[in-house]
Design a protein around this motif. Structure first.
Motif, PDB file in Angstrom:
ATOM      1  N   LEU A  53       2.216  17.449  -3.602  1.00 27.13           N
ATOM      2  CA  LEU A  53       2.444  17.356  -2.150  1.00 27.13           C
ATOM      3  C   LEU A  53       1.156  17.620  -1.372  1.00 27.13           C
ATOM      4  O   LEU A  53       0.857  16.916  -0.394  1.00 27.13           O
ATOM      5  CB  LEU A  53       3.517  18.357  -1.726  1.00 27.13           C
ATOM      6  CG  LEU A  53       4.961  18.055  -2.129  1.00 27.13           C
ATOM      7  CD1 LEU A  53       5.882  19.203  -1.702  1.00 27.13           C
ATOM      8  CD2 LEU A  53       5.432  16.748  -1.496  1.00 27.13           C
ATOM      9  N   LEU A  54       0.394  18.613  -1.812  1.00 27.69           N
ATOM     10  CA  LEU A  54      -0.851  18.943  -1.122  1.00 27.69           C
ATOM     11  C   LEU A  54      -1.883  17.834  -1.272  1.00 27.69           C
ATOM     12  O   LEU A  54      -2.620  17.521  -0.328  1.00 27.69           O
ATOM     13  CB  LEU A  54      -1.416  20.271  -1.650  1.00 27.69           C
ATOM     14  CG  LEU A  54      -0.936  21.544  -0.961  1.00 27.69           C
ATOM     15  CD1 LEU A  54      -1.627  22.772  -1.548  1.00 27.69           C
ATOM     16  CD2 LEU A  54      -1.192  21.497   0.540  1.00 27.69           C
ATOM     17  N   LYS A  55      -1.953  17.243  -2.476  1.00 28.76           N
ATOM     18  CA  LYS A  55      -2.917  16.161  -2.679  1.00 28.76           C
ATOM     19  C   LYS A  55      -2.563  14.959  -1.802  1.00 28.76           C
ATOM     20  O   LYS A  55      -3.446  14.334  -1.185  1.00 28.76           O
ATOM     21  CB  LYS A  55      -2.926  15.757  -4.144  1.00 28.76           C
ATOM     22  CG  LYS A  55      -3.606  16.774  -5.047  1.00 28.76           C
ATOM     23  CD  LYS A  55      -3.573  16.331  -6.508  1.00 28.76           C
ATOM     24  CE  LYS A  55      -4.238  17.373  -7.416  1.00 28.76           C
ATOM     25  NZ  LYS A  55      -4.183  16.973  -8.843  1.00 28.76           N
ATOM     26  N   ASP A  56      -1.279  14.647  -1.758  1.00 26.86           N
ATOM     27  CA  ASP A  56      -0.853  13.539  -0.901  1.00 26.86           C
ATOM     28  C   ASP A  56      -1.141  13.848   0.567  1.00 26.86           C
ATOM     29  O   ASP A  56      -1.582  12.969   1.327  1.00 26.86           O
ATOM     30  CB  ASP A  56       0.647  13.272  -1.095  1.00 26.86           C
ATOM     31  CG  ASP A  56       0.969  12.725  -2.479  1.00 26.86           C
ATOM     32  OD1 ASP A  56       0.034  12.249  -3.155  1.00 26.86           O
ATOM     33  OD2 ASP A  56       2.153  12.808  -2.878  1.00 26.86           O
ATOM     34  N   PHE A  57      -0.894  15.097   0.942  1.00 23.97           N
ATOM     35  CA  PHE A  57      -1.145  15.514   2.324  1.00 23.97           C
ATOM     36  C   PHE A  57      -2.637  15.421   2.641  1.00 23.97           C
ATOM     37  O   PHE A  57      -3.033  14.950   3.709  1.00 23.97           O
ATOM     38  CB  PHE A  57      -0.632  16.943   2.514  1.00 23.97           C
ATOM     39  CG  PHE A  57      -0.896  17.512   3.877  1.00 23.97           C
ATOM     40  CD1 PHE A  57      -0.292  16.973   5.008  1.00 23.97           C
ATOM     41  CD2 PHE A  57      -1.756  18.581   4.046  1.00 23.97           C
ATOM     42  CE1 PHE A  57      -0.532  17.478   6.260  1.00 23.97           C
ATOM     43  CE2 PHE A  57      -2.005  19.109   5.293  1.00 23.97           C
ATOM     44  CZ  PHE A  57      -1.389  18.556   6.416  1.00 23.97           C
TER      45      PHE A  57
END
Length: 380
Positions: A349-353
């Motif tokens: 989720l953080l990488k996508d964000f």
């Protein structure tokens, strides 16, 4: 010509301790002493010496100092108050004897002239370190402390002699407690070295008190800690130091305040500072958070996009100092907390964000763009 303020003459504040006054007098008397000033400067130095001597003779005696503090020079004018007695000379002789010893190799004791010339000694000051919490410093408290005390010896009833015997008159000073030493044109009274200013010799000392006439004990003292007191401040308890000798006044007790380190707050004068951790999401999206104060909890609004290190000020939530008319402020310093121990799902989720932020350009990270530009300029 009107006289200068005695405190101004000695260069000390009006709340100066006896030791500070004595130290200031000794320094100035050494500077302006006639034997240290010759030629053209002699006359001016002599006038200064007299002025310093007069100021110390008043401020070294508690009764005269109190009268001076209340009424000024009129309160200690000999024409209005009957003139200085032997006790006033003794206070001056105490410090002058020390100066005399420094200059000519003699000695001086902490003695004052008493009735009939006997030397009376002021008791030593005592120091007591008291540790309190920040909350107690802010709000004040009533405390009890145990300090050294002296009681009259029940065996000899205070005269220091073994029961069945009596003290004898000192043969060196003939019971006066003082001897006179002459150096050139000066004659200075000093405590008799044989009887130490008591005027009495004890051939057979009391076995209980060893000739002192008193027994050391303990006493409980009530102490009021004022609200707003800070670390390092002192509270003076008059007359609760060591007892004087030969009827001399007791010393004072100085209670030194030590404030314990607080888990949350750090004090800076009347202001308080604390670090407030907030989540990454709260810093980015904004929201209301609770922060601690010494009086309870308070709420602050975190605006969207708050950066680490942002400071929020809560007026009046600090400490009201002992001399302040209103309390200080509380400063909350924002610490953005980086997430730790992420799961694989959270990592994704953080990488996508992060990728979505990069696609948005500099509008999401203005500080990063500014930093990159500075680096380019530095290495170009």
């Amino acid at each position: 010509m009107s006289k200068r303020d005695y405190y101004e003459v000695l260069g000390v504040p009006k709340n100066a301790s006896d030791d500070e006054i004595k130290k200031a007098y000794r320094k100035l008397a050494m500077k302006y002493h006639p034997d240290r000033n010759q030629g053209d400067a002699a006359k001016a130095a002599e006038e200064k010496f007299k002025e310093v001597k007069e100021a110390y003779e008043i401020l070294c005696v508690s009764e005269k100092r109190a009268a001076y503090d209340q009424y000024g020079h009129a309160g200690v004018d000999p024409n209005m108050r009957g003139g200085p007695g032997a006790e006033g000379f003794g206070g001056f002789a105490e410090a002058f004897g020390d100066i005399f010893g420094d200059m000519f190799g003699g000695g001086g004791g902490g003695a004052r002239g008493g009735r009939g010339g006997r030397q009376v000694y002021r008791g030593n000051d005592l120091s007591y370190a008291m540790e309190i919490t920040l909350e107690e410093a802010a709000n004040g408290k009533d405390a009890q402390i145990r300090i050294p005390s002296w009681d009259e010896c029940e065996t000899c009833h205070g005269n220091g002699a073994k029961p069945g015997t009596q003290p004898k008159t000192c043969g060196t000073c003939q019971g006066s407690g003082v001897v006179q030493m002459r150096q050139g044109f000066f004659a200075v009274q000093q405590a008799c070295p044989h009887c130490r200013g008591t005027g009495k010799i004890i051939p057979e000392p009391c076995t209980s008190c060893h000739g002192q006439g008193k027994i050391k004990s303990q006493k409980t003292l009530e102490v009021k800690i004022p609200a707003g007191i800070d670390d390092g401040m002192r509270i003076r308890s008059t007359g609760n130091g060591e007892p004087g000798s030969n009827g001399g006044p007791p010393g004072d007790l100085y209670i030194e305040i030590r404030v314990k380190k607080h888990d949350i707050f750090e004090r800076d004068g009347d202001d308080l500072h604390c670090e407030v951790p907030v989540s990454f999401a709260t810093a980015a999206l904004g929201g209301e958070i609770e922060v601690p104060t010494l009086a309870g909890k308070a709420a602050i609004d975190i605006p969207e996009g708050t950066q680490a290190g942002k400071q929020f000020r809560l007026r009046g939530k600090g400490i009201k100092g002992v001399r302040a008319s209103y309390p200080g402020d509380l400063y909350c310093h924002i610490v953005v907390e980086t997430p730790v121990k992420l799961t694989e799902f959270q990592r994704k989720l953080l990488k996508d964000f992060d990728e979505s932020l990069k696609k948005g350009g500099s509008k999401h990270s203005p500080s990063t763009e500014t930093w990159t530009d500075k680096l380019k300029n530095l290495f170009s």
